[in-house]
Design an enzyme around this catalytic site. Structure first.
Site, PDB file in Angstrom:
ATOM      1  N   PRO A  76      18.010  42.616  55.368  1.00 49.52           N
ATOM      2  CA  PRO A  76      17.903  42.496  53.763  1.00 49.52           C
ATOM      3  C   PRO A  76      17.026  41.166  53.301  1.00 49.52           C
ATOM      4  O   PRO A  76      16.682  40.416  54.113  1.00 49.52           O
ATOM      5  CB  PRO A  76      19.299  42.156  53.107  1.00 49.52           C
ATOM      6  CG  PRO A  76      20.113  41.665  54.315  1.00 49.52           C
ATOM      7  CD  PRO A  76      19.724  42.115  55.474  1.00 49.52           C
ATOM      8  N   PRO A  77      16.356  41.463  52.161  1.00 44.56           N
ATOM      9  CA  PRO A  77      15.411  40.230  51.750  1.00 44.56           C
ATOM     10  C   PRO A  77      16.218  38.880  51.595  1.00 44.56           C
ATOM     11  O   PRO A  77      17.418  38.753  51.416  1.00 44.56           O
ATOM     12  CB  PRO A  77      14.937  40.855  50.392  1.00 44.56           C
ATOM     13  CG  PRO A  77      15.625  42.141  50.166  1.00 44.56           C
ATOM     14  CD  PRO A  77      16.653  42.182  51.095  1.00 44.56           C
TER      15      PRO A  77
ATOM     16  N   GLY B 135      15.661  34.937  55.837  1.00 46.11           N
ATOM     17  CA  GLY B 135      14.682  34.125  56.350  1.00 46.11           C
ATOM     18  C   GLY B 135      14.159  34.816  57.520  1.00 46.11           C
ATOM     19  O   GLY B 135      13.770  34.101  58.796  1.00 46.11           O
ATOM     20  N   LYS B 136      13.799  36.156  57.717  1.00 44.95           N
ATOM     21  CA  LYS B 136      13.151  36.641  58.609  1.00 44.95           C
ATOM     22  C   LYS B 136      11.543  36.111  58.905  1.00 44.95           C
ATOM     23  O   LYS B 136      11.309  35.937  59.889  1.00 44.95           O
ATOM     24  CB  LYS B 136      12.995  38.030  58.513  1.00 44.95           C
ATOM     25  CG  LYS B 136      14.304  38.940  58.080  1.00 44.95           C
ATOM     26  CD  LYS B 136      14.372  40.480  57.859  1.00 44.95           C
ATOM     27  CE  LYS B 136      13.515  40.705  56.783  1.00 44.95           C
ATOM     28  NZ  LYS B 136      14.165  40.112  55.357  1.00 44.95           N
ATOM     29  N   THR B 137      10.900  35.940  57.854  1.00 48.74           N
ATOM     30  CA  THR B 137       9.680  35.558  57.996  1.00 48.74           C
ATOM     31  C   THR B 137       9.339  34.073  58.402  1.00 48.74           C
ATOM     32  O   THR B 137       8.750  33.792  59.364  1.00 48.74           O
ATOM     33  CB  THR B 137       8.873  35.652  56.512  1.00 48.74           C
ATOM     34  OG1 THR B 137       8.928  36.963  55.921  1.00 48.74           O
ATOM     35  CG2 THR B 137       7.246  35.245  56.793  1.00 48.74           C
TER      36      THR B 137
ATOM     37  N   SER C 180      29.325  57.588  53.501  1.00 50.78           N
ATOM     38  CA  SER C 180      30.519  56.511  53.841  1.00 50.78           C
ATOM     39  C   SER C 180      31.457  56.252  52.962  1.00 50.78           C
ATOM     40  O   SER C 180      32.357  55.646  52.974  1.00 50.78           O
ATOM     41  CB  SER C 180      29.916  54.967  53.978  1.00 50.78           C
ATOM     42  OG  SER C 180      28.973  54.659  52.868  1.00 50.78           O
TER      43      SER C 180
ATOM     44  N   LYS D 200      28.889  45.161  54.738  1.00 49.29           N
ATOM     45  CA  LYS D 200      30.035  45.541  53.864  1.00 49.29           C
ATOM     46  C   LYS D 200      31.123  44.695  53.953  1.00 49.29           C
ATOM     47  O   LYS D 200      31.963  44.372  52.967  1.00 49.29           O
ATOM     48  CB  LYS D 200      30.371  46.995  54.296  1.00 49.29           C
ATOM     49  CG  LYS D 200      29.504  47.994  54.105  1.00 49.29           C
ATOM     50  CD  LYS D 200      29.956  49.400  54.880  1.00 49.29           C
ATOM     51  CE  LYS D 200      28.956  50.595  54.457  1.00 49.29           C
ATOM     52  NZ  LYS D 200      29.118  51.769  54.995  1.00 49.29           N
TER      53      LYS D 200
END
Length: 817
Positions: free
Chosen positions: A392-393, A396-398, A714, A757
């Site tokens: 998710p945004p 810290g991926k970038t 779900s 979740k």
């Protein structure tokens, strides 16, 4: 018409004679009559012409170079001055005999003989009348033959058709003279003053730009009208050729004028630049490029291509537009880092320390990254893996990509792919197009200066396509380790090695990534943070960052862990920490304002200060609600911003057994409600439900927050539990949430997004979670601290769900059905 003949006629008539010479007048009808009445001698000396045909009445100069011809002219000039003139069939024959010349010729009178400085003899002759050779008497010292005159069939003086032909010949002649830049305008005077129709036809025929064979055919036509008509046809062709030639020359002249203008302007600019001391000649540019090329580490194939393109530039005019395109192309070649690599730092402990310094938590992600670095170190071939950080945004991926670059000691490049829809952004444009440039891959490598940077492809899931191509398909070559050693950029026109580049893609969703592209990447799941992790990130990273950006220090503002936790729970609802950073920024700005205005404020923030600055908590809806109402069950959902809880509400009303569903639900979610309803009807006895209820009551299912679209399978177990609770009026177990897909056979199937979740359940103070038994493997992969305070129930079928989820206690104010 031929240029030479008109000029010769004019100049020889009026300039080449001395003052005592008689001018040569144009032939009149009276002159023709007199010539026709003259008796031809029995024998004539025959002069053969190489490349022209003499017509009666026409004056031409000829140059005699052969010994026989010179002797013939000399003898004739000393005698009667009358000779026979015929044309050679083949002008290459040096000593023509009777079989090498045409039989029809023209009796000529020698007007003037000139001795030229080069030893040749130029003689001016005038045609008199046509003849046919009867018999060749001798060929030594020159050809002599008996001849007979050829009568000319003339039309009647009042023949209108012939008069019209003659008028047309005059008009066309004047038009040709006007259009041809090579014919002097004085020729117009000659044409207008010719009175004799026969002489006009002969004069025009002689001066037309025709071959010797074509002129000979005209000479041999005995009928004057027929010869005039043939001449007119040839003149029409001549005029058309001239008009076409003039059109072409006009266009070429226009282009040349423009080029000359540009050339002079560029020369002036060059002179001005040299005067100012800033001028660099094209030769100096090329030599500078050649010297730079010597220091490049490219292979022989690239070097050969560069030398070829440099030689092409050297042949170009620096003033043409293509020159600057070629120069830009070669500049790119020289700026690219061909086989230039930065040295990797494979100190894995240092790399781990950098990752820990920049990112709190994410232990699993860090471990996998260190494993990849370890493989790189052992292989020592610099061939890098292609990773995709998925999550998710705001998690810290970038920034992970930047930390990896620092850990390895490589250059860092980030390229945003969000909204990219033009394939040329990846592959570049062909350099023949105006404004062409290389793709962003090559541009960024040029900027980095090395061939092995860490290259972050940000938001790869947000690529789009259009009529300009599909960028995700163009990325297939970039991200394929088997192909990217020869990546082809349209502008570069050469393969460039990308195999040493460490590509790291980031994505919020895997569903929108092209399957072939997803298959080329190693997926690393970067999940959201727990509340405790967010508090720690806020304290270690976000607060110091915001204080620095606002010109403050930690002596101006302190936010404790309880207050950070209050901000996380009451003002943010996300898996990442972007929203938390914004709320901390508000607190810092409030302190900065107080300092600037010299107003009192609490350096150590309290809960009351949080409410004063940020307002009342807005996200209490995430909290678990009680179980006092039948048909209300808590479900767990996955969204692009992380996990969330949702409530399934159902109610009964008098009716005919209709089922209605609201809440902006997708097709799959609606099908889950239908499956749950039909399963309950089929197993009503097992659940101790009176079947008549289904026909007497309408059922309405609603999922709150109707403005938010919802879909997915779900919520199946949640809907089933809600409906059974509604029909039996039994309470749902307290502090319980659930997720799972259902089938008509009563089976419970596994679903995804389990970690997100679970984090959502912890935020909502859920104590127990009900899952499919097959999801146990997902729970086993989650760190124990994430699971602290939670109890998990694993189920296989729907009967297990209802046994665990529903109590035997009725809700307050239960309905009697």
């Amino acid at each position: 018409m031929a240029k030479s003949n008109f000029i010769k006629l004019d100049s020889l008539s009026f300039q080449d004679f001395d003052e005592n010479s008689e001018l040569i007048p144009l032939m009149t009808p009276e002159d023709e009559e007199q010539i026709n009445n003259e008796v031809l001698p029995d024998a004539l000396p025959i002069l053969s012409l190489r490349n022209t045909v003499l017509f009666p009445g026409v004056v031409i100069p000829i140059t005699a170079g052969r010994d026989k011809s010179i002797k013939l002219i000399k003898d004739a000039n000393n005698g009667s001055k009358v000779i026979g003139v015929v044309s050679q069939k083949d002008e290459t024959v040096e000593d023509p005999t009777a079989k090498d010349v045409y039989k029809t010729g023209t009796v000529a009178r020698i007007l003037k003989v000139l001795k030229m400085p080069d030893g040749n003899t130029t003689v001016i002759i005038q045609g008199k009348k046509r003849f046919n050779i009867k018999e060749v008497l001798t060929e030594d010292p020159y050809m002599q033959a008996t001849v007979e005159g050829v009568a000319e069939a003339r039309p009647a003086a009042d023949n209108k058709e012939f008069m019209a032909i003659i008028d047309s010949i005059k008009d066309l002649s004047l038009q040709i003279i006007k259009d041809s830049p090579n014919i002097p305008t004085e020729a117009t005077f000659a044409i207008k003053n010719i009175e004799s129709s026969s002489f006009l036809v002969n004069f025009v025929s002689s001066n037309m730009n025709l071959s010797v064979a074509e002129k000979q055919k005209l000479l041999e036509i005995n009928d004057l009208k027929e010869r005039a008509l043939a001449t007119l046809k040839l003149m029409n062709v001549e005029l058309q050729k001239l008009e076409l030639k003039n059109d072409i020359q006009s266009k070429v002249q226009s282009d040349m004028n423009q080029q000359q203008r540009e050339y002079f302007l560029h020369q002036q600019m060059k002179t001005i630049q040299e005067e100012l001391g800033g001028g660099v000649s094209s030769g100096e540019e090329i030599e500078e490029m050649r010297q730079r090329a010597k220091s490049k580490k490219w292979d022989d194939k690239v070097a050969e291509h560069f030398d070829k393109e440099l030689a092409k530039m050297q042949r170009m005019n620096p003033q043409v537009a293509e020159y600057s395109i070629q120069r830009n192309y070669l500049d790119l070649f020289l700026d690219l880092p061909w086989n230039e690599f930065s040295k990797d730092k494979f100190d894995l402990k240092r790399a781990m320390a950098i990752l820990d310094r920049d990112h709190y938590g994410l232990d699993d992600v860090k471990r996998r990254i260190i494993e990849y670095l370890a493989v790189l170190k052992l292989r020592n071939d610099m061939k890098s893996p292609i990773l995709c950080l998925y999550g998710p945004p705001g998690v810290g991926k970038t920034s992970l990509g930047k930390s990896i670059a620092e850990a390895l000691g490589r250059e860092y490049i980030r390229m945003s792919l969000g909204g990219l829809r033009d394939e040329a952004e990846i592959r570049g444009h062909r350099k023949t197009y105006i404004g062409a440039m290389p793709g962003r891959i090559i541009q960024n490598l040029k900027k980095a200066g090395t061939s092995n940077p860490v290259f972050v492809l940000d938001e790869i899931d947000k690529l789009s396509n259009s009529h300009q191509g599909d960028p995700s398909s163009a990325l297939l070559e970039v991200l394929d380790p088997e192909q990217n050693s020869e990546f082809h950029d349209n502008f570069l026109e050469m393969g460039f090695d990308l195999s040493k580049v460490m590509f790291i893609a980031t994505s919020n969703s895997l569903n929108t990534i092209q399957p072939a592209l997803r298959d080329r990447m190693e997926i690393i799941d970067v999940t959201g943070y727990t509340i405790e992790e967010k508090v720690e990130i806020g304290k270690r990273h976000l607060l110091p960052k915001q204080l620095k950006e606002h010109g403050l220090t930690n002596t101006h503002l302190k936010i404790g862990k309880p207050q950070l936790e209050k901000i996380v729970e009451g003002y943010t609802r996300e898996s990442g920490v972007r929203g938390l950073e914004k709320q901390i920024a508000k607190m810092v700005r409030h302190a900065a304002k107080n300092i600037a205005m010299e107003e009192a404020y609490n350096i150590k923030v309290t809960n009351e200060d949080v409410i004063e600055v940020l307002g009342a908590p807005r996200l209490e809806r995430d909290k678990y609600e009680n179980n006092n109402v039948a048909g209300v069950v808590t479900g767990l959902a996955w969204t692009r911003v992380g996990g969330d809880i949702l409530f399934i509400e159902s109610i009964l009303s008098k009716g005919k057994g209709n089922l209605s569903i609201t809440g902006n639900l997708g097709k799959v979610m609606k099908e889950s409600a239908t499956i749950a309803m039909e399963y309950i009807k089929a197993n009503a006895d097992e659940f101790k439900i009176n079947p008549e209820v289904f026909e007497k009551y309408n059922v309405h299912i609603h999922v709150p927050e109707g403005a938010t679209p919802k879909d997915g399978p779900s919520a199946g177990v949640t809907m089933l539990t809600s409906l059974v609770s509604l029909f039996t009026q039994r309470k749902v177990k307290n502090s319980l949430a659930m997720t799972g897909e259902i089938t008509l056979r009563g089976k419970v199937l596994p679903v995804g997004g389990i970690k997100e979740k679970i984090l959502a359940a912890k935020r909502a103070r859920i104590k127990e979670i009900l899952l499919c038994e097959d999801n146990k493997r997902d729970i086993d992969e989650i760190k124990p601290e994430y699971l602290k305070g939670l109890t998990f129930h694993y189920v296989k079928d729907m009967s297990d769900v209802l046994r665990l989820a529903l109590t035997n206690q009725k809700v307050k104010n239960a309905k009697k059905l």
